[in-house]
Design a protein around this motif. Structure first.
Motif, PDB file in Angstrom:
ATOM      1  N   GLN A  15     -53.646  21.792  58.609  1.00  0.00           N
ATOM      2  CA  GLN A  15     -53.338  22.109  57.320  1.00  0.00           C
ATOM      3  C   GLN A  15     -52.835  21.483  55.986  1.00  0.00           C
ATOM      4  O   GLN A  15     -52.474  20.846  56.362  1.00  0.00           O
ATOM      5  N   LEU A  16     -52.953  21.552  54.788  1.00  0.00           N
ATOM      6  CA  LEU A  16     -52.611  20.171  54.089  1.00  0.00           C
ATOM      7  C   LEU A  16     -50.946  20.770  53.924  1.00  0.00           C
ATOM      8  O   LEU A  16     -50.984  22.197  53.681  1.00  0.00           O
ATOM      9  N   ARG A  17     -50.481  20.026  53.409  1.00  0.00           N
ATOM     10  CA  ARG A  17     -48.874  21.020  53.064  1.00  0.00           C
ATOM     11  C   ARG A  17     -49.167  20.529  52.060  1.00  0.00           C
ATOM     12  O   ARG A  17     -49.207  19.780  50.682  1.00  0.00           O
ATOM     13  N   GLU A  18     -48.706  21.644  50.938  1.00  0.00           N
ATOM     14  CA  GLU A  18     -48.574  22.150  50.086  1.00  0.00           C
ATOM     15  C   GLU A  18     -47.474  21.235  49.368  1.00  0.00           C
ATOM     16  O   GLU A  18     -45.671  20.887  49.826  1.00  0.00           O
ATOM     17  N   SER A  19     -47.334  20.633  48.188  1.00  0.00           N
ATOM     18  CA  SER A  19     -46.521  19.185  47.490  1.00  0.00           C
ATOM     19  C   SER A  19     -45.997  19.466  46.190  1.00  0.00           C
ATOM     20  O   SER A  19     -47.652  19.966  45.767  1.00  0.00           O
ATOM     21  N   THR A  20     -44.436  19.964  45.830  1.00  0.00           N
ATOM     22  CA  THR A  20     -44.513  19.757  44.482  1.00  0.00           C
ATOM     23  C   THR A  20     -44.387  18.341  44.226  1.00  0.00           C
ATOM     24  O   THR A  20     -43.378  17.858  44.580  1.00  0.00           O
ATOM     25  N   PHE A  21     -44.680  17.885  42.822  1.00  0.00           N
ATOM     26  CA  PHE A  21     -44.192  16.635  42.452  1.00  0.00           C
ATOM     27  C   PHE A  21     -43.885  15.487  42.869  1.00  0.00           C
ATOM     28  O   PHE A  21     -42.564  14.728  43.167  1.00  0.00           O
ATOM     29  N   LEU A  22     -45.699  15.182  44.027  1.00  0.00           N
ATOM     30  CA  LEU A  22     -44.689  14.473  44.366  1.00  0.00           C
ATOM     31  C   LEU A  22     -45.238  12.953  43.985  1.00  0.00           C
ATOM     32  O   LEU A  22     -45.645  12.154  43.261  1.00  0.00           O
ATOM     33  N   ASP A  23     -44.132  12.065  44.485  1.00  0.00           N
ATOM     34  CA  ASP A  23     -44.395  10.541  44.491  1.00  0.00           C
ATOM     35  C   ASP A  23     -45.652   9.092  44.996  1.00  0.00           C
ATOM     36  O   ASP A  23     -45.773   9.527  46.514  1.00  0.00           O
ATOM     37  N   ASP A  24     -46.818   9.543  44.208  1.00  0.00           N
ATOM     38  CA  ASP A  24     -47.829   8.566  45.079  1.00  0.00           C
ATOM     39  C   ASP A  24     -48.225   7.566  44.192  1.00  0.00           C
ATOM     40  O   ASP A  24     -49.153   8.241  43.673  1.00  0.00           O
ATOM     41  N   PRO A  25     -48.663   5.974  44.644  1.00  0.00           N
ATOM     42  CA  PRO A  25     -49.062   5.268  42.949  1.00  0.00           C
ATOM     43  C   PRO A  25     -49.877   4.617  43.173  1.00  0.00           C
ATOM     44  O   PRO A  25     -50.988   5.197  41.789  1.00  0.00           O
ATOM     45  N   LEU A  26     -50.144   4.982  44.865  1.00  0.00           N
ATOM     46  CA  LEU A  26     -51.586   4.728  44.869  1.00  0.00           C
ATOM     47  C   LEU A  26     -52.832   5.584  44.385  1.00  0.00           C
ATOM     48  O   LEU A  26     -54.021   5.758  44.122  1.00  0.00           O
ATOM     49  N   GLN A  27     -52.313   6.780  44.582  1.00  0.00           N
ATOM     50  CA  GLN A  27     -53.619   8.414  44.115  1.00  0.00           C
ATOM     51  C   GLN A  27     -53.480   8.277  42.328  1.00  0.00           C
ATOM     52  O   GLN A  27     -53.998   8.794  41.621  1.00  0.00           O
ATOM     53  N   ALA A  28     -51.944   7.733  42.604  1.00  0.00           N
ATOM     54  CA  ALA A  28     -52.393   7.952  40.684  1.00  0.00           C
ATOM     55  C   ALA A  28     -52.867   6.732  40.078  1.00  0.00           C
ATOM     56  O   ALA A  28     -53.689   7.250  39.059  1.00  0.00           O
ATOM     57  N   ALA A  29     -52.648   5.890  40.451  1.00  0.00           N
ATOM     58  CA  ALA A  29     -53.628   5.288  39.936  1.00  0.00           C
ATOM     59  C   ALA A  29     -55.369   5.170  40.189  1.00  0.00           C
ATOM     60  O   ALA A  29     -55.893   4.955  38.861  1.00  0.00           O
ATOM     61  N   ARG A  30     -55.995   5.478  41.267  1.00  0.00           N
ATOM     62  CA  ARG A  30     -57.144   6.452  41.063  1.00  0.00           C
ATOM     63  C   ARG A  30     -57.281   7.735  40.274  1.00  0.00           C
ATOM     64  O   ARG A  30     -58.074   6.821  39.755  1.00  0.00           O
ATOM     65  N   PHE A  31     -56.132   8.386  40.097  1.00  0.00           N
ATOM     66  CA  PHE A  31     -56.803   9.433  39.004  1.00  0.00           C
ATOM     67  C   PHE A  31     -56.450   9.267  37.408  1.00  0.00           C
ATOM     68  O   PHE A  31     -57.625   9.113  36.532  1.00  0.00           O
ATOM     69  N   HIS A  32     -55.693   7.649  37.146  1.00  0.00           N
ATOM     70  CA  HIS A  32     -56.407   7.199  35.734  1.00  0.00           C
ATOM     71  C   HIS A  32     -57.576   6.071  36.316  1.00  0.00           C
ATOM     72  O   HIS A  32     -57.867   6.261  34.644  1.00  0.00           O
TER      73      HIS A  32
ATOM     74  N   LEU B 178     -69.147   5.727  40.235  1.00  0.00           N
ATOM     75  CA  LEU B 178     -67.426   5.482  40.797  1.00  0.00           C
ATOM     76  C   LEU B 178     -66.762   6.584  41.013  1.00  0.00           C
ATOM     77  O   LEU B 178     -65.593   6.752  41.239  1.00  0.00           O
ATOM     78  N   THR B 179     -66.788   7.927  40.223  1.00  0.00           N
ATOM     79  CA  THR B 179     -66.039   9.265  39.975  1.00  0.00           C
ATOM     80  C   THR B 179     -66.090   8.899  41.374  1.00  0.00           C
ATOM     81  O   THR B 179     -65.360  10.015  42.009  1.00  0.00           O
ATOM     82  N   SER B 180     -67.505   9.765  42.025  1.00  0.00           N
ATOM     83  CA  SER B 180     -67.564   9.658  43.562  1.00  0.00           C
ATOM     84  C   SER B 180     -67.128   9.538  44.227  1.00  0.00           C
ATOM     85  O   SER B 180     -66.175   9.739  45.283  1.00  0.00           O
ATOM     86  N   SER B 181     -66.995   7.507  44.353  1.00  0.00           N
ATOM     87  CA  SER B 181     -66.318   6.987  45.212  1.00  0.00           C
ATOM     88  C   SER B 181     -64.673   7.217  45.367  1.00  0.00           C
ATOM     89  O   SER B 181     -64.450   7.037  46.571  1.00  0.00           O
ATOM     90  N   LEU B 182     -64.557   7.272  44.358  1.00  0.00           N
ATOM     91  CA  LEU B 182     -63.125   7.619  43.858  1.00  0.00           C
ATOM     92  C   LEU B 182     -62.369   9.311  44.443  1.00  0.00           C
ATOM     93  O   LEU B 182     -61.391   8.498  45.131  1.00  0.00           O
ATOM     94  N   ALA B 183     -63.401   9.640  44.383  1.00  0.00           N
ATOM     95  CA  ALA B 183     -62.377  10.983  44.924  1.00  0.00           C
ATOM     96  C   ALA B 183     -62.822  11.180  46.427  1.00  0.00           C
ATOM     97  O   ALA B 183     -61.756  11.701  46.769  1.00  0.00           O
ATOM     98  N   HIS B 184     -64.044  10.396  47.022  1.00  0.00           N
ATOM     99  CA  HIS B 184     -63.919  10.191  48.528  1.00  0.00           C
ATOM    100  C   HIS B 184     -62.663   9.414  48.871  1.00  0.00           C
ATOM    101  O   HIS B 184     -62.049  10.047  49.722  1.00  0.00           O
ATOM    102  N   GLU B 185     -62.277   8.258  47.723  1.00  0.00           N
ATOM    103  CA  GLU B 185     -60.944   7.217  48.184  1.00  0.00           C
ATOM    104  C   GLU B 185     -59.506   8.420  47.937  1.00  0.00           C
ATOM    105  O   GLU B 185     -58.579   8.586  49.348  1.00  0.00           O
ATOM    106  N   MET B 186     -60.038   8.915  47.471  1.00  0.00           N
ATOM    107  CA  MET B 186     -58.250  10.875  47.229  1.00  0.00           C
ATOM    108  C   MET B 186     -58.380  11.307  48.221  1.00  0.00           C
ATOM    109  O   MET B 186     -57.475  11.837  48.892  1.00  0.00           O
ATOM    110  N   LEU B 187     -60.132  11.466  48.826  1.00  0.00           N
ATOM    111  CA  LEU B 187     -59.272  12.879  49.637  1.00  0.00           C
ATOM    112  C   LEU B 187     -59.146  12.178  50.956  1.00  0.00           C
ATOM    113  O   LEU B 187     -58.411  13.154  51.460  1.00  0.00           O
ATOM    114  N   GLY B 188     -59.247  11.088  51.272  1.00  0.00           N
ATOM    115  CA  GLY B 188     -59.604  10.519  52.651  1.00  0.00           C
ATOM    116  C   GLY B 188     -58.169   9.899  52.206  1.00  0.00           C
ATOM    117  O   GLY B 188     -57.504  10.727  53.820  1.00  0.00           O
ATOM    118  N   HIS B 189     -57.413   9.721  51.739  1.00  0.00           N
ATOM    119  CA  HIS B 189     -56.030   9.162  51.871  1.00  0.00           C
ATOM    120  C   HIS B 189     -55.234  10.829  51.506  1.00  0.00           C
ATOM    121  O   HIS B 189     -53.822  10.370  52.681  1.00  0.00           O
TER     122      HIS B 189
END
Length: 292
Positions: free
Chosen positions: A123-140, A155-166
């Motif tokens: 299961q995914l762990r619910e997290s609030t206000f998490l620090d993850d610079p790599l994921q934040a950079a992908r969102f930007h 490219l948006t699809s590729s980034l989304a797959h990277e986010m999901l995998g991470h």
């Protein structure tokens, strides 16, 4: 694909008089992205059927969960909102927020192919206000792209797959006290994954796959869906399209040869299926990947 009408978190924000939808796009492979701005609002999410990964792009310093008023948001903070969770939010001031939505089928596929685990164990762990610079950079990076331009949508699809995998690698935990019934054993899942990936160019029947597990087609189909989160034909199609993206990006094979190597009867059938899922034509995808 997840219809917007079935995305409860999206619909909750869309129904607010304070929130404004800046951009929204279906990225293919069951993922949807949205960019919101909001101010002086209150939101409640009650047991959504989908997962949501969010990132504060700007503002949010006055935003908090009602059950955790001592913790406030800020730029680049992330939240992981699993399917089935309940949360209430207070937004004081202004914020800009990016969302990535995906369903249980995409979660299950990642558990099997990336983690080699039974999805129902995890299961995914619910997290609030998490620090993850790599994921934040992908969102930007994601929000700087033009989601309506076919090349950049790739490219948006590729980034989304990277986010999901991470997220699967970092935010997934074991369910406590779970007794599983009706799914495939670990050795059966591994054998199926290896067999399917080794025979993508060939016609694959339900009977062939069921025989690998010594099951009838009826019981195999039910047990496969329980373990993988999708029917066998959808899983095989997803693996074929994944292989096609690899070949389009990493080889100069003509499109007809790519189609045959991935088990499609013709280039036209391949182009139709690829366009349905990835939202661009195979040739456009190849050109866009060459420009990265």
């Amino acid at each position: 694909m997840l219809p917007l009408a079935h995305l409860q978190v999206f619909q909750a924000l869309h129904g607010s008089s304070s929130a404004r939808l800046e951009h929204c796009a279906e990225l293919g492979d069951g993922m949807v992205a949205a960019l919101w701005s909001n101010r002086h609002d209150a939101q409640r999410y009650e047991g959504p059927s989908h997962h949501t990964l969010s990132c504060y792009m700007a503002g949010g310093t006055g935003t908090f969960r009602r059950d955790r008023p001592d913790r406030k948001g800020s730029p680049d903070k992330l939240c992981v909102l699993p399917a089935g969770h309940d949360s209430q939010w207070v937004i004081n001031g202004e914020l800009r927020l990016a969302h990535l939505y995906f369903g249980e089928a995409q979660f299950a596929h990642g558990c099997v192919t990336l983690l080699d685990r039974e999805p129902r164990e995890l299961q995914l762990r619910e997290s609030t206000f998490l620090d993850d610079p790599l994921q934040a950079a992908r969102f930007h990076h994601l929000t700087r792209l033009n989601w309506q331009e076919p090349g950049e949508r790739i490219l948006t699809s590729s980034l989304a797959h990277e986010m999901l995998g991470h997220m699967l690698l970092t935010q997934v935990g074991i369910r406590d006290g779970l007794r599983l019934k009706g799914g495939l054993a670990a050795h059966q899942r591994r054998r199926l994954v290896e067999f399917i990936d080794a025979h993508l160019a060939e016609p694959l029947s339900l009977g062939t796959l069921a025989q690998l597990c010594n099951l009838s087609e009826y019981h195999f189909a039910r047990m496969f869906r329980s373990s993988f989160g999708m029917p066998p034909h959808q899983y095989v199609l997803a693996r074929r399209l994944h292989r096609a993206r690899q070949l389009l990006q990493g080889t100069g094979l003509p499109l007809g040869e790519v189609a045959l190597a991935c088990g499609f009867a013709s280039a036209s059938h391949f182009a139709h299926r690829f366009g349905q899922t990835v939202k661009v034509k195979p040739g456009q995808y190849r050109l866009a990947m060459a420009d990265r």
